[in-house]
Write a protein that holds these residues in place. Structure first.
Motif, PDB file in Angstrom:
ATOM      1  N   LEU A  91       0.829  -1.199   0.000  1.00  0.00           N
ATOM      2  CA  LEU A  91       0.000   0.000   0.000  1.00  0.00           C
ATOM      3  C   LEU A  91       0.867   1.254   0.000  1.00  0.00           C
ATOM      4  O   LEU A  91       0.623   2.201  -0.750  1.00  0.00           O
ATOM      5  CB  LEU A  91      -0.915  -0.024   1.226  1.00  0.00           C
ATOM      6  N   GLY A  92       1.909   1.272   0.835  1.00  0.00           N
ATOM      7  CA  GLY A  92       2.830   2.413   0.872  1.00  0.00           C
ATOM      8  C   GLY A  92       3.550   2.591  -0.455  1.00  0.00           C
ATOM      9  O   GLY A  92       3.763   3.729  -0.911  1.00  0.00           O
ATOM     10  N   GLY A  93       3.939   1.493  -1.083  1.00  0.00           N
ATOM     11  CA  GLY A  93       4.587   1.571  -2.391  1.00  0.00           C
ATOM     12  C   GLY A  93       3.671   2.136  -3.455  1.00  0.00           C
ATOM     13  O   GLY A  93       4.098   2.955  -4.285  1.00  0.00           O
ATOM     14  N   LEU A  94       2.414   1.739  -3.435  1.00  0.00           N
ATOM     15  CA  LEU A  94       1.452   2.271  -4.407  1.00  0.00           C
ATOM     16  C   LEU A  94       1.245   3.766  -4.215  1.00  0.00           C
ATOM     17  O   LEU A  94       1.175   4.521  -5.193  1.00  0.00           O
ATOM     18  CB  LEU A  94       0.120   1.530  -4.285  1.00  0.00           C
ATOM     19  N   ILE A  95       1.165   4.207  -2.978  1.00  0.00           N
ATOM     20  CA  ILE A  95       1.003   5.648  -2.709  1.00  0.00           C
ATOM     21  C   ILE A  95       2.242   6.405  -3.174  1.00  0.00           C
ATOM     22  O   ILE A  95       2.134   7.478  -3.778  1.00  0.00           O
ATOM     23  CB  ILE A  95       0.704   5.895  -1.223  1.00  0.00           C
ATOM     24  N   THR A  96       3.426   5.861  -2.932  1.00  0.00           N
ATOM     25  CA  THR A  96       4.666   6.500  -3.375  1.00  0.00           C
ATOM     26  C   THR A  96       4.697   6.626  -4.898  1.00  0.00           C
ATOM     27  O   THR A  96       5.077   7.677  -5.434  1.00  0.00           O
ATOM     28  CB  THR A  96       5.888   5.698  -2.882  1.00  0.00           C
ATOM     29  N   LEU A  97       4.293   5.574  -5.611  1.00  0.00           N
ATOM     30  CA  LEU A  97       4.240   5.646  -7.069  1.00  0.00           C
ATOM     31  C   LEU A  97       3.290   6.744  -7.542  1.00  0.00           C
ATOM     32  O   LEU A  97       3.595   7.477  -8.485  1.00  0.00           O
ATOM     33  CB  LEU A  97       3.807   4.303  -7.651  1.00  0.00           C
ATOM     34  N   GLU A  98       2.144   6.863  -6.887  1.00  0.00           N
ATOM     35  CA  GLU A  98       1.178   7.899  -7.276  1.00  0.00           C
ATOM     36  C   GLU A  98       1.732   9.294  -7.026  1.00  0.00           C
ATOM     37  O   GLU A  98       1.476  10.214  -7.805  1.00  0.00           O
ATOM     38  CB  GLU A  98      -0.138   7.713  -6.518  1.00  0.00           C
ATOM     39  N   VAL A  99       2.492   9.476  -5.954  1.00  0.00           N
ATOM     40  CA  VAL A  99       3.075  10.785  -5.668  1.00  0.00           C
ATOM     41  C   VAL A  99       4.059  11.165  -6.775  1.00  0.00           C
ATOM     42  O   VAL A  99       4.076  12.306  -7.237  1.00  0.00           O
ATOM     43  CB  VAL A  99       3.769  10.795  -4.284  1.00  0.00           C
ATOM     44  N   PHE A 100       4.874  10.214  -7.209  1.00  0.00           N
ATOM     45  CA  PHE A 100       5.858  10.520  -8.247  1.00  0.00           C
ATOM     46  C   PHE A 100       5.220  10.697  -9.618  1.00  0.00           C
ATOM     47  O   PHE A 100       5.781  11.385 -10.471  1.00  0.00           O
ATOM     48  CB  PHE A 100       6.943   9.449  -8.296  1.00  0.00           C
ATOM     49  N   ARG A 101       4.062  10.097  -9.843  1.00  0.00           N
ATOM     50  CA  ARG A 101       3.369  10.259 -11.129  1.00  0.00           C
ATOM     51  C   ARG A 101       2.731  11.628 -11.247  1.00  0.00           C
ATOM     52  O   ARG A 101       2.597  12.169 -12.332  1.00  0.00           O
ATOM     53  CB  ARG A 101       2.280   9.195 -11.289  1.00  0.00           C
ATOM     54  N   ALA A 102       2.297  12.185 -10.149  1.00  0.00           N
ATOM     55  CA  ALA A 102       1.584  13.464 -10.149  1.00  0.00           C
ATOM     56  C   ALA A 102       2.565  14.609  -9.867  1.00  0.00           C
ATOM     57  O   ALA A 102       3.746  14.390  -9.601  1.00  0.00           O
ATOM     58  CB  ALA A 102       0.485  13.438  -9.100  1.00  0.00           C
ATOM     59  N   ASP A 103       2.053  15.817  -9.884  1.00  0.00           N
ATOM     60  CA  ASP A 103       2.805  16.979  -9.438  1.00  0.00           C
ATOM     61  C   ASP A 103       3.165  16.748  -7.969  1.00  0.00           C
ATOM     62  O   ASP A 103       2.322  16.338  -7.173  1.00  0.00           O
ATOM     63  CB  ASP A 103       1.923  18.226  -9.600  1.00  0.00           C
ATOM     64  N   GLU A 105       3.816  18.559  -5.231  1.00  0.00           N
ATOM     65  CA  GLU A 105       3.068  19.223  -4.154  1.00  0.00           C
ATOM     66  C   GLU A 105       1.652  18.669  -4.038  1.00  0.00           C
ATOM     67  O   GLU A 105       1.186  18.356  -2.951  1.00  0.00           O
ATOM     68  CB  GLU A 105       3.034  20.727  -4.381  1.00  0.00           C
ATOM     69  N   LYS A 106       0.973  18.570  -5.161  1.00  0.00           N
ATOM     70  CA  LYS A 106      -0.383  18.017  -5.134  1.00  0.00           C
ATOM     71  C   LYS A 106      -0.353  16.538  -4.773  1.00  0.00           C
ATOM     72  O   LYS A 106      -1.232  16.042  -4.083  1.00  0.00           O
ATOM     73  CB  LYS A 106      -1.081  18.209  -6.481  1.00  0.00           C
ATOM     74  N   GLY A 107       0.659  15.830  -5.249  1.00  0.00           N
ATOM     75  CA  GLY A 107       0.771  14.406  -4.971  1.00  0.00           C
ATOM     76  C   GLY A 107       0.937  14.112  -3.497  1.00  0.00           C
ATOM     77  O   GLY A 107       0.334  13.187  -2.956  1.00  0.00           O
ATOM     78  N   VAL A 108       1.745  14.915  -2.811  1.00  0.00           N
ATOM     79  CA  VAL A 108       1.947  14.710  -1.372  1.00  0.00           C
ATOM     80  C   VAL A 108       0.651  14.999  -0.616  1.00  0.00           C
ATOM     81  O   VAL A 108       0.274  14.259   0.296  1.00  0.00           O
ATOM     82  CB  VAL A 108       3.112  15.593  -0.853  1.00  0.00           C
ATOM     83  N   LEU A 109      -0.045  16.058  -1.004  1.00  0.00           N
ATOM     84  CA  LEU A 109      -1.326  16.363  -0.360  1.00  0.00           C
ATOM     85  C   LEU A 109      -2.337  15.253  -0.614  1.00  0.00           C
ATOM     86  O   LEU A 109      -3.026  14.804   0.312  1.00  0.00           O
ATOM     87  CB  LEU A 109      -1.869  17.698  -0.858  1.00  0.00           C
ATOM     88  N   ARG A 110      -2.393  14.780  -1.849  1.00  0.00           N
ATOM     89  CA  ARG A 110      -3.322  13.693  -2.171  1.00  0.00           C
ATOM     90  C   ARG A 110      -2.949  12.413  -1.435  1.00  0.00           C
ATOM     91  O   ARG A 110      -3.817  11.669  -0.991  1.00  0.00           O
ATOM     92  CB  ARG A 110      -3.352  13.448  -3.678  1.00  0.00           C
ATOM     93  N   ALA A 111      -1.649  12.140  -1.289  1.00  0.00           N
ATOM     94  CA  ALA A 111      -1.208  10.960  -0.546  1.00  0.00           C
ATOM     95  C   ALA A 111      -1.615  11.070   0.918  1.00  0.00           C
ATOM     96  O   ALA A 111      -2.078  10.097   1.521  1.00  0.00           O
ATOM     97  CB  ALA A 111       0.300  10.781  -0.675  1.00  0.00           C
ATOM     98  N   GLY A 112      -1.461  12.257   1.490  1.00  0.00           N
ATOM     99  CA  GLY A 112      -1.878  12.462   2.882  1.00  0.00           C
ATOM    100  C   GLY A 112      -3.375  12.270   3.053  1.00  0.00           C
ATOM    101  O   GLY A 112      -3.823  11.631   4.014  1.00  0.00           O
ATOM    102  N   LEU A 113      -4.143  12.821   2.133  1.00  0.00           N
ATOM    103  CA  LEU A 113      -5.597  12.633   2.188  1.00  0.00           C
ATOM    104  C   LEU A 113      -5.975  11.166   1.996  1.00  0.00           C
ATOM    105  O   LEU A 113      -6.908  10.670   2.624  1.00  0.00           O
ATOM    106  CB  LEU A 113      -6.285  13.491   1.126  1.00  0.00           C
ATOM    107  N   THR A 114      -5.230  10.481   1.142  1.00  0.00           N
ATOM    108  CA  THR A 114      -5.494   9.057   0.920  1.00  0.00           C
ATOM    109  C   THR A 114      -5.224   8.262   2.186  1.00  0.00           C
ATOM    110  O   THR A 114      -6.042   7.424   2.591  1.00  0.00           O
ATOM    111  CB  THR A 114      -4.639   8.532  -0.246  1.00  0.00           C
TER     112      THR A 114
END
Length: 150
Positions: A91-103, A105-114
């Motif tokens: 799960l942590g790996g999937l969130i990390t991949l999503e952060v690197f795929r997105a912008d 700043e927005k990716g970190v915020l979205r990861a935190g919300l997730t």
């Protein structure tokens, strides 16, 4: 159709289904509670999407299912010490991949919300499933806390 009519129609369908699941208990209640929590994850996605920072929906739903499965797995009273840590790493790996795929700043915020949505809905909500069977509290190591207070 007005909003009030939609709410009344929903309640007319949802209340009997909820009462049936609660009275039936066991696997029926666990499935009902899991579906309810997944619906909450989808609703949270819709809310965060409107604000411009949507949670990562597949990861959120996977995390919620993970916690629901954990509670159901505890009902079986079986021991698998590496299963849940491995799933959390995934799960942590999937969130990390999503952060690197997105912008970033927005990716970190979205990861935190997730993560917040997974723990708010999944972790806290999974105790609905745990309460479906009193033996689950023993499996999760919570029985002594409840017995000492009540």
């Amino acid at each position: 159709m007005s909003n009030l009519i939609v709410r009344i129609l929903f309640a007319a369908v949802a209340i009997p289904i909820t009462l049936f699941a609660v009275c039936k208990g066991g696997p029926v209640f666990r499935i009902f509670a899991s579906l309810l929590l997944l619906g909450g994850g989808i609703e949270l996605y819709r809310i965060t999407r409107e604000k411009g920072f949507p949670v990562f929906l597949p990861i959120t739903l996977l995390g919620i299912l993970l916690f629901c499965f954990r509670s159901t797995y505890a009902l079986e009273k079986t021991e698998e010490p590496l299963l849940f840590p491995m799933l959390f790493v995934l799960l942590g790996g999937l969130i990390t991949l999503e952060v690197f795929r997105a912008d970033v700043e927005k990716g970190v915020l979205r990861a935190g919300l997730t993560l917040l949505s997974i723990f708010y809905l999944g972790f806290l909500g999974s105790y609905l499933i745990a309460l479906a069977d009193s033996g689950t509290l023993i499996s999760l190591g919570l029985s002594s806390a409840f017995h000492s207070k009540f």
